[in-house]
Design a protein around this motif. Structure first.
Motif, short mmCIF file in Angstrom:
data_model
loop_
_atom_site.label_atom_id
_atom_site.label_comp_id
_atom_site.label_asym_id
_atom_site.label_seq_id
_atom_site.Cartn_x
_atom_site.Cartn_y
_atom_site.Cartn_z
N PRO A 54 12.81 -4.05 -0.14
CA PRO A 54 14.11 -3.89 -0.58
C PRO A 54 14.48 -2.65 -1.43
O PRO A 54 15.55 -1.98 -1.22
CB PRO A 54 14.61 -5.21 -1.05
N CYS A 55 13.60 -2.39 -2.21
CA CYS A 55 13.61 -1.12 -3.22
C CYS A 55 13.66 0.16 -2.34
O CYS A 55 14.07 1.24 -2.86
CB CYS A 55 12.52 -1.16 -4.16
N ALA A 56 13.23 0.24 -1.30
CA ALA A 56 13.45 1.38 -0.35
C ALA A 56 14.92 1.73 0.14
O ALA A 56 15.21 2.86 0.34
CB ALA A 56 12.72 1.27 0.79
N TYR A 57 15.72 0.62 -0.17
CA TYR A 57 17.13 0.87 0.18
C TYR A 57 18.14 0.86 -0.87
O TYR A 57 19.36 1.15 -0.91
CB TYR A 57 17.50 -0.07 1.07
N THR A 58 17.94 -0.13 -1.91
CA THR A 58 18.72 -0.23 -2.94
C THR A 58 18.02 -0.40 -4.27
O THR A 58 16.93 -0.70 -4.63
CB THR A 58 19.49 -1.66 -2.69
N ASP A 59 18.79 0.23 -5.38
CA ASP A 59 18.11 0.19 -6.88
C ASP A 59 18.27 -1.35 -7.38
O ASP A 59 18.00 -1.55 -8.69
CB ASP A 59 18.90 1.19 -7.81
N LEU A 60 18.90 -2.32 -6.62
CA LEU A 60 19.32 -3.63 -7.25
C LEU A 60 18.01 -4.54 -6.72
O LEU A 60 18.23 -5.60 -6.55
CB LEU A 60 20.67 -4.24 -6.70
N ALA A 61 16.86 -4.11 -6.55
CA ALA A 61 15.73 -4.72 -5.99
C ALA A 61 14.50 -4.65 -7.20
O ALA A 61 14.42 -3.77 -7.99
CB ALA A 61 15.22 -4.24 -4.92
N THR A 62 13.75 -5.79 -7.33
CA THR A 62 12.62 -5.79 -8.23
C THR A 62 11.26 -5.85 -7.61
O THR A 62 10.14 -6.30 -8.16
CB THR A 62 12.65 -7.09 -9.27
N CYS A 63 11.20 -5.00 -6.52
CA CYS A 63 9.95 -5.16 -5.70
C CYS A 63 8.64 -4.68 -6.52
O CYS A 63 8.58 -3.83 -7.26
CB CYS A 63 10.19 -4.21 -4.67
N PRO A 64 7.48 -5.47 -5.95
CA PRO A 64 6.27 -5.11 -6.62
C PRO A 64 5.79 -3.64 -6.24
O PRO A 64 5.96 -3.51 -5.02
CB PRO A 64 5.53 -6.07 -6.50
N LEU A 65 4.95 -2.90 -7.18
CA LEU A 65 4.34 -1.84 -6.44
C LEU A 65 2.73 -2.34 -6.14
O LEU A 65 2.39 -3.23 -6.58
CB LEU A 65 4.27 -0.64 -7.90
N PRO A 66 2.17 -1.35 -5.42
CA PRO A 66 1.02 -1.76 -4.80
C PRO A 66 -0.16 -1.65 -6.06
O PRO A 66 0.12 -0.62 -6.83
CB PRO A 66 0.67 -0.80 -3.79
N PRO A 67 -1.32 -2.43 -5.98
CA PRO A 67 -2.32 -1.98 -6.97
C PRO A 67 -2.83 -0.73 -6.70
O PRO A 67 -2.75 -0.35 -5.72
CB PRO A 67 -3.36 -3.21 -6.73
N ALA A 68 -3.57 -0.34 -7.86
CA ALA A 68 -4.04 1.07 -7.78
C ALA A 68 -5.03 1.23 -6.61
O ALA A 68 -5.06 2.29 -5.96
CB ALA A 68 -4.74 1.56 -9.11
N GLU A 69 -5.81 0.39 -6.35
CA GLU A 69 -6.82 0.41 -5.24
C GLU A 69 -6.30 0.64 -3.94
O GLU A 69 -6.74 0.64 -2.80
CB GLU A 69 -8.01 -0.70 -5.46
N ASN A 70 -4.86 0.12 -3.81
CA ASN A 70 -4.12 0.07 -2.26
C ASN A 70 -3.67 1.43 -2.00
O ASN A 70 -2.68 1.49 -1.14
CB ASN A 70 -3.48 -0.93 -2.37
N ARG A 71 -3.98 2.50 -2.87
CA ARG A 71 -3.57 3.73 -2.54
C ARG A 71 -4.26 4.40 -1.72
O ARG A 71 -5.26 5.12 -2.22
CB ARG A 71 -3.31 4.67 -3.88
N LEU A 72 -4.04 4.38 -0.32
CA LEU A 72 -5.17 4.75 0.69
C LEU A 72 -5.41 6.52 0.93
O LEU A 72 -4.25 7.13 0.60
CB LEU A 72 -4.95 4.35 2.15
N PRO A 73 -6.45 7.03 1.03
CA PRO A 73 -6.60 8.51 0.97
C PRO A 73 -6.46 9.19 2.38
O PRO A 73 -6.81 10.27 2.67
CB PRO A 73 -7.92 8.74 0.49
N VAL A 74 -5.78 8.33 3.12
CA VAL A 74 -5.55 8.84 4.49
C VAL A 74 -4.13 8.58 4.99
O VAL A 74 -3.30 8.22 4.30
CB VAL A 74 -6.25 7.84 5.75
N ALA A 75 -3.81 9.44 6.01
CA ALA A 75 -2.32 9.42 6.39
C ALA A 75 -2.18 8.50 7.41
O ALA A 75 -2.65 8.56 8.47
CB ALA A 75 -1.81 10.88 6.82
N PHE B 226 0.96 -1.28 -0.07
CA PHE B 226 -0.08 0.04 -0.01
C PHE B 226 0.96 1.38 -0.02
O PHE B 226 2.17 1.30 0.24
CB PHE B 226 -0.97 0.11 1.30
N THR B 227 0.11 2.36 -0.45
CA THR B 227 0.81 3.68 -0.25
C THR B 227 -0.32 4.61 0.50
O THR B 227 -1.53 4.02 0.70
CB THR B 227 1.17 4.55 -1.35
N ASP B 228 0.06 5.57 1.35
CA ASP B 228 -1.03 6.56 1.82
C ASP B 228 -0.73 7.78 1.80
O ASP B 228 0.41 8.07 0.94
CB ASP B 228 -1.16 5.90 3.44
#
Length: 278
Positions: A242-263, A205-207
């Protein structure tokens, strides 16, 4: 309605989080963990030597071939693979998001499959990223961000395609259902993927803190639903990939619906290593 936590309950909540966080940090700083990755190589059909790994590597028809020269060592499960100089060692096939670890001296060489492609990632304990690691900042634990929700299975699992931290590949996950919950006065839902442990779920997710105090691309959270579908979402245990630390990671991104509108001011923050890049 949730009962108001007592001082004793809050102290126990804080202590449990501190114990969990210390164990998570120890795991992250493992000498052959992702902070030890020195290179990311994408294999092709043309044989090539790879920085950080012995031999000449290629892949074709889901079979990886490694040709080792005299004096080069590569082990799997403690067994030396270089038993005949110049002979090809064949490895694979490997399932998507799967991998095997090989050993060459102090280096662990990860052979894995990501986005339908084969990758090689040497991991060395002397990698500067690991050597300089000073821990990850996080919000102080707050029981208000440990919320009860309900896991609602889909009629049938939904294949869900998401982007990746590196360009050119996509990940396809099977989403068995969603978790519905209430936070900051809003009714929310998160599409859930199957977790690493049997019976567990993983949400990406993101928020509204993403790109400000928390890593922009993603965070992850594990949860285990009960038999009646009830589930605890403890965002205090939301962690960086892992992608938060290194560019040598292939981490998945959240699906669009998991972008939460709250902090969600809980869980891990932007790593020190990335704070100048946000």
């Amino acid at each position: 309605m949730n009962a108001i936590p007592t001082d004793t309950a809050l102290e126990s909540f804080d202590a449990d989080w501190q114990e969990w966080h210390a164990a998570h940090e120890q795991h992250r700083a493992h000498r052959h963990g992702f902070l030890a990755v020195t290179h990311l190589h994408w294999l092709g059909s043309e044989p090539a030597r790879l920085d950080g790994a012995p031999g000449t590597w290629s892949v074709e028809a889901d079979v990886v071939r490694v040709v080792l020269e005299a004096g080069e060592s590569l082990q799997r499960d403690g067994q030396e693979l270089n038993t005949e100089s110049g002979a090809a060692v064949e490895l694979g096939p490997i399932e998507e998001r799967g991998g095997i670890n090989l050993v060459s001296g102090d280096t662990v060489i990860e052979l894995a499959k990501r986005g339908g492609e084969y990758i090689v990632r040497p991991r060395h304990p002397g990698n500067p990223l690991l050597q300089a690691y000073q821990g990850t900042p996080a919000y102080s634990p707050d029981a208000a961000y440990a919320v009860r929700g309900t896991y609602v299975p889909f009629e049938s699992p939904r294949p869900t395609t998401v982007g990746a931290a590196v360009e050119g590949i996509q990940h396809v996950y099977e989403a068995p259902g969603e978790i519905r919950f209430k936070l900051a006065g809003q009714e929310l839902a998160l599409t859930a993927f199957n977790g690493y442990a049997p019976g567990s779920l993983l949400v990406l997710f993101t928020d509204q803190t993403s790109g400000k105090t928390t890593y922009a691309a993603n965070r992850s959270l594990s949860a285990v639903p009960a038999a009646d579908g009830s589930v605890l979402l403890d965002f205090n245990r939301a962690v960086n990939l892992p992608c938060a630390y290194t560019d040598l990671a292939t981490c998945p991104l959240p699906p669009a619906e998991n972008r939460l509108p709250v902090a969600i001011e809980a869980g891990e923050k932007i790593p020190y290593e990335r704070q100048d890049h946000q």
